[in-house]
Scaffold this active site. Structure first.
Site, PDB file in Angstrom:
ATOM      1  N   CYS A  72       0.846  -1.196   0.000  1.00 38.11           N
ATOM      2  CA  CYS A  72       0.000   0.000   0.000  1.00 38.11           C
ATOM      3  C   CYS A  72       0.883   1.248   0.000  1.00 38.11           C
ATOM      4  O   CYS A  72       1.548   1.525  -0.982  1.00 38.11           O
ATOM      5  CB  CYS A  72      -0.982  -0.055   1.167  1.00 38.11           C
ATOM      6  SG  CYS A  72      -2.416   1.036   0.960  1.00 38.11           S
TER       7      CYS A  72
ATOM      8  N   HIS B 258      -3.606  -5.495   1.056  1.00 39.84           N
ATOM      9  CA  HIS B 258      -3.014  -5.868   2.343  1.00 39.84           C
ATOM     10  C   HIS B 258      -3.156  -7.372   2.571  1.00 39.84           C
ATOM     11  O   HIS B 258      -4.090  -7.840   3.221  1.00 39.84           O
ATOM     12  CB  HIS B 258      -3.714  -5.104   3.475  1.00 39.84           C
ATOM     13  CG  HIS B 258      -3.430  -3.639   3.467  1.00 39.84           C
ATOM     14  ND1 HIS B 258      -2.298  -3.100   4.036  1.00 39.84           N
ATOM     15  CD2 HIS B 258      -4.142  -2.605   2.961  1.00 39.84           C
ATOM     16  CE1 HIS B 258      -2.317  -1.790   3.895  1.00 39.84           C
ATOM     17  NE2 HIS B 258      -3.411  -1.457   3.228  1.00 39.84           N
TER      18      HIS B 258
ATOM     19  N   GLU C 129      -1.248  -8.985   4.486  1.00 40.40           N
ATOM     20  CA  GLU C 129      -0.981  -9.215   5.917  1.00 40.40           C
ATOM     21  C   GLU C 129      -2.260  -9.240   6.744  1.00 40.40           C
ATOM     22  O   GLU C 129      -2.258  -9.718   7.884  1.00 40.40           O
ATOM     23  CB  GLU C 129      -0.011  -8.149   6.469  1.00 40.40           C
ATOM     24  CG  GLU C 129      -0.606  -6.785   6.720  1.00 40.40           C
ATOM     25  CD  GLU C 129      -0.651  -5.881   5.494  1.00 40.40           C
ATOM     26  OE1 GLU C 129      -0.875  -4.665   5.663  1.00 40.40           O
ATOM     27  OE2 GLU C 129      -0.460  -6.396   4.368  1.00 40.40           O
TER      28      GLU C 129
END
Length: 227
Positions: free
Chosen positions: A86, A200, A202
């Site tokens: 990002c 994202h 994660e």
């Protein structure tokens, strides 16, 4: 594989990234303040999401000139791994470590939603735990995720296999939410050691927080033996 996360003023995704890295590696990553220049002992440097320096000027533009980025460039030049997610992707393009730029979303609105991605190749250190063509889900949270580059650069990325992920629908058909050229969600450097992506992954490493489609990326990295 030893990992560190760079902290710029204004980033806000370092905790999620640290948890994903720790889950895959079994140890907490090192946190690196933006004024540090010593990255010795680290194999993977991560630039997390957020709003570095308040996103003044252009997203990532001020962070690209932080002291730590000189060390990150040197690390990448030595063949070290660098992952930007990002805002981190924006920083990598502003720093010249990846081609192209991230512009305002085509709809001029901030996007906060899950979206599908297609894995473009499964023979890289970041994607070997996926399958080429696999459709996965990731979390989007950006206002400037519209990837753009000149036609020659886009053709080169295609020809050299440097597109890591593309936006798609649940069937794998192209469907990007932000206007990105050729539906690009992430790109590699020529040696495929630097990866920038907007979604994202994660956020997708635990079924209790929305799924595990991001886990193979981190498992792929930490399965490596780095000299």
């Amino acid at each position: 594989m030893k990992a560190g996360i760079v902290l710029f003023p204004g980033v806000n995704r370092e905790r999620e990234m640290a948890l994903a890295l720790a889950q895959a590696s079994g140890e907490a990553p090192r946190l690196i303040w933006h004024t540090e220049t010593n990255l010795a002992g680290l194999d993977l440097i991560v630039l997390p999401g957020g709003f570095s320096y308040g996103d003044y000027l252009r997203c990532g533009a001020m962070a690209a000139h932080a002291s730590v980025m000189r060390a990150v460039r040197d690390h990448a030049a030595r063949g070290g791994f660098v992952l930007g997610v990002c805002n981190g992707f924006q920083v990598l393009t502003e720093a010249g470590l990846l081609p192209g730029a991230l512009l305002r979303n085509a709809g001029l609105r901030f996007i906060a939603a899950d979206h599908w991605l297609r894995v473009e190749r499964d023979d890289t250190d970041y994607t070997r735990r996926y399958r080429a063509g696999q459709v996965i889900q990731a979390t989007l949270a950006h206002g400037e995720g519209n990837y753009t580059a000149d036609p020659a650069t886009l053709d080169r990325l295609e020809a050299e296999g440097l597109i890591a992920f593309r936006y798609c629908d649940a069937t794998g058909a192209p469907a990007d939410p932000n206007g990105s050229a050729r539906h690009i969600a992430g790109v590699f450097s020529p040696n495929r050691r630097v990866l920038g992506l907007m979604p994202h992954l994660e956020n997708k490493v635990d079924p209790l927080t929305g799924g595990v489609d991001g886990r193979p990326l981190f498992d792929s990295l930490f399965a490596l033996t780095v000299a």
